[in-house]
Structure formats: structure tokens, C-alpha cells
Write an enzyme that holds these catalytic residues in place. Structure first.
Site, PDB file in Angstrom:
ATOM      1  N   SER A 199     -17.585  -4.282 -14.106  1.00 52.11           N
ATOM      2  CA  SER A 199     -18.696  -3.978 -13.197  1.00 52.11           C
ATOM      3  C   SER A 199     -19.451  -5.213 -12.717  1.00 52.11           C
ATOM      4  O   SER A 199     -20.164  -5.146 -11.716  1.00 52.11           O
ATOM      5  CB  SER A 199     -19.676  -3.015 -13.875  1.00 52.11           C
ATOM      6  N   LYS A 202     -26.242  -5.716 -16.196  1.00 52.82           N
ATOM      7  CA  LYS A 202     -26.222  -5.629 -14.738  1.00 52.82           C
ATOM      8  C   LYS A 202     -27.149  -6.721 -14.190  1.00 52.82           C
ATOM      9  O   LYS A 202     -27.803  -7.443 -14.939  1.00 52.82           O
ATOM     10  CB  LYS A 202     -26.717  -4.254 -14.245  1.00 52.82           C
ATOM     11  N   SER A 242     -16.197  -4.295 -19.324  1.00 53.88           N
ATOM     12  CA  SER A 242     -15.705  -3.672 -18.092  1.00 53.88           C
ATOM     13  C   SER A 242     -15.822  -4.657 -16.935  1.00 53.88           C
ATOM     14  O   SER A 242     -16.377  -5.751 -17.071  1.00 53.88           O
ATOM     15  CB  SER A 242     -16.510  -2.403 -17.778  1.00 53.88           C
ATOM     16  N   SER A 287     -19.226   0.017 -10.072  1.00 51.64           N
ATOM     17  CA  SER A 287     -20.284  -0.199 -11.055  1.00 51.64           C
ATOM     18  C   SER A 287     -21.125   1.057 -11.206  1.00 51.64           C
ATOM     19  O   SER A 287     -21.659   1.595 -10.229  1.00 51.64           O
ATOM     20  CB  SER A 287     -21.178  -1.369 -10.619  1.00 51.64           C
TER      21      SER A 287
END
Length: 321
Positions: free
Chosen positions: A128, A183, A126, A286
Site C-alpha cells: 500500500s 500510511k 503489503s 491502499s
């Protein structure tokens, strides 16, 4: 044994197919562990039973051939057709069911050890972490950086470094630990993290945030405001979307939620001991700790550090912050 092996291999193939078509939720670490154990058992059986039995059969064949030649020589027959070598080669050859088990063990155990204790590849699914990591980046994760963990169970057995602010970390998604997320570490245990009006503050100190040229996202064909931020001695880029509001909509009821205060301006959280606060660099796109809470230490997988391939953009290959 060939029938038993066929059933075992069919079970692996069926599991893989069911995983591919979404019938079951796959666990590659468990699958690789089981493959290592199964092929390891076959490899041991090959080394200590099946191969010695085949060698014994070849020796018996050769002994019979010598005995036959000697008996024929006594009768004055010296020219004898001899296919002992050809038959012996067939006898010593591994059957198919050992080729597909014991024969694969050396490769599988090397992959298992590398993936479990040193480096594991991941694919970015993705956006994010844009602009640091793009969709379809293939990255490497250092599994040993944060300590040695048992495969499958993910239990730490040896300490190394602790996660630091600014690290890009892969972890098991707290609401669904079978999924891996990536992350950036924003807050470590004891920190008070405030993200208000799209500005990040750690322990009351606003982080330096310098405007950069707008970032063009080729996937959505639009520009986004780009900034440079420094946290924990690491400088990296991030995106903000002016069209997205500052408040956090739809936050879950996660463990230690009482440590967080939500308002129209954003969120303020006190990071509990043994927990980490994570955010994506694509700040307004996100799903991260602002929504589902903190990442416990037991969920840590490793530190991401290198893009080893992006088939759509070879210039992406290299290290990143």
C-alpha cells in the site's frame, strides 16, 4: 522456585506458540512489558535475597574449611585435600531458573525502553505504500517524535511535535487497534481533503502532481503510472492504476462519516479535531481513510523515517520521505 519458574516460562512459550499458529491474537508490547516485570522481580530477588544467601553459604563453607584445617593441624596433619574453591564456585553459581529470568532482565529492559520510548522496528507487510516503501522493508519508527506515550496503554504523557501533512506515520488501525498500520498523513485537523478523479486537493488547493517514468512492480510484474506529489512541504512519489475506478467502493460506517461525501468521482472529507486523514502512496491499492475513516490522535504510534534492512534488496537501506 524452580518449579514456579518452569510454569512461568512455559506460559510465555505457550502464549508465543499460540500467537504464532493464530490461536490467539498476540500483543508484543504487552508480552514485552510482562517479560520486563517478571524478569525484573527475579532480578531484584537475586540481588537482595538469593545472591546474598549463596554468598553466605560460601563464607560458611570457607569458615568450616579453615576450622577443619586448624583442628587437623593440632593433630599434626598438615597435608589436607581441599576442594573448597570448587565447591564454592558451584554454590555461588546462578541456578538455571535465575539464568533464564534475572540473567535476561538487563537485556529485556534495554529492549523495552528503546522500543517503548525511542525507536521501534516494523516490517512492511503489503504494497500500500509502494513506491516509498516496498514489501518486506524493515523500517524504524521514531516513538518520541509525536510525544512520549505510556507502553501498552499508548496514553500520551508528554507532547512533542504534531503530525504534519506528508509524514509517513504508524498508527493503530481504528477498526482493530491491535493491528499497526502505516500510511501517509494527507489531512490534519480542520483540513478539507478531496480526492476526486484521482487528484488530491487540500482546502480547495490542488496538490502539484508531476508525471514520472512508469514504476515496475517486481512483485506483480507490471508497470504502474508514477507521479511526484508535494504536500506539506514534502515531495514524494505515488502510483495510480488506470484500470481502477475513481469511486470508493465499500466504505465502512466509521465515526464522523457524516464529515465525508462520496460520489462516483471519489470522496471529500472534512477532518475533525483530533483526527487525521491517511492515504497510501499506492493510491489505487491502499485500504486507508477513504474506506475506514479518520485516525484519532490516541491511535498514533510514531513517525516512520528509515529503512534499516531489506534482505532482498540492500539498496533499500536509508531514509525516505
Amino acid at each position: 522456585m524452580s518449579s514456579i519458574t518452569a510454569v512461568v516460562l512455559a506460559a510465555f512459550v505457550s502464549y508465543g506458540a499460540a500467537w504464532y499458529f493464530g490461536i490467539v491474537e498476540g500483543n508484543f508490547s504487552l508480552l514485552l512489558f510482562l517479560a520486563t516485570v517478571v524478569t525484573g522481580v527475579y532480578w531484584l530477588a537475586e540481588q537482595f535475597y538469593f545472591l546474598p544467601q549463596r554468598r553466605k553459604a560460601v563464607l560458611a563453607l570457607e569458615a568450616n574449611a579453615v576450622k577443619r584445617k586448624a583442628e587437623l593441624a593440632k593433630m599434626g596433619i598438615n597435608q589436607v585435600d581441599d576442594n573448597t574453591r570448587e565447591v564454592g564456585s558451584r554454590l555461588i553459581m546462578q541456578p538455571w531458573w535465575l539464568d533464564w529470568t534475572a540473567g535476561l532482565f538487563p537485556v529485556i529492559i534495554i529492549v523495552f525502553l528503546l522500543r517503548s520510548f525511542l525507536f521501534e522496528p516494523f516490517k512492511i507487510p503489503s504494497g500500500s505504500m509502494i513506491p516509498t516503501l516496498l514489501v518486506n522493508d524493515l523500517i524504524l519508527v521514531n516513538k518520541f517524535h509525536y510525544g512520549l506515550r505510556l507502553p501498552v496503554l499508548n496514553i500520551k504523557v508528554l507532547d512533542n511535535h504534531n503530525p504534519e501533512r506528508g509524514d509517513v506515520m504508524v498508527f493503530r488501525y481504528p477498526p482493530k487497534p491491535s493491528l499497526d498500520y502505516i500510511k501517509r498523513v494527507v489531512g490534519v485537523p480542520g483540513d478539507e481533503v478531496a480526492y476526486l478523479n484521482k487528484k488530491l486537493t487540500i482546502n480547495g488547493k490542488p496538490l502539484p502532481k508531476t508525471p514520472l517514468a512508469d514504476f515496475f512492480d517486481e512483485d506483480v510484474l507490471r508497470y504502474a503510472k508514477q507521479f511526484q506529489e508535494t504536500n506539506g512541504g514534502r515531495t514524494y512519489r505515488l502510483l495510480n492504476d488506470d484500470d481502477r475506478p475513481a469511486f470508493i467502493a465499500g466504505a465502512d460506517n466509521f465515526p464522523f462519516r457524516e464529515n465525508c461525501r462520496y460520489s462516483s468521482e471519489g470522496v471529500v472529507c472534512k477532518v475533525p479535531e483530533g483526527q487525521y486523514f491517511m492515504m497510501g502512496d499506492n493510491r489505487d491499492n491502499s485500504l486507508d481513510s477513504r474506506y475506514w475513516g479518520f485516525v484519532p490522535e490516541k491511535n498514533i504510534v510514531g513517525k516512520a523515517f528509515f529503512v534499516w534492512m531489506n534482505f532482498g534488496n540492500l539498496k533499500r537501506i536509508g531514509s525516505f520521505n
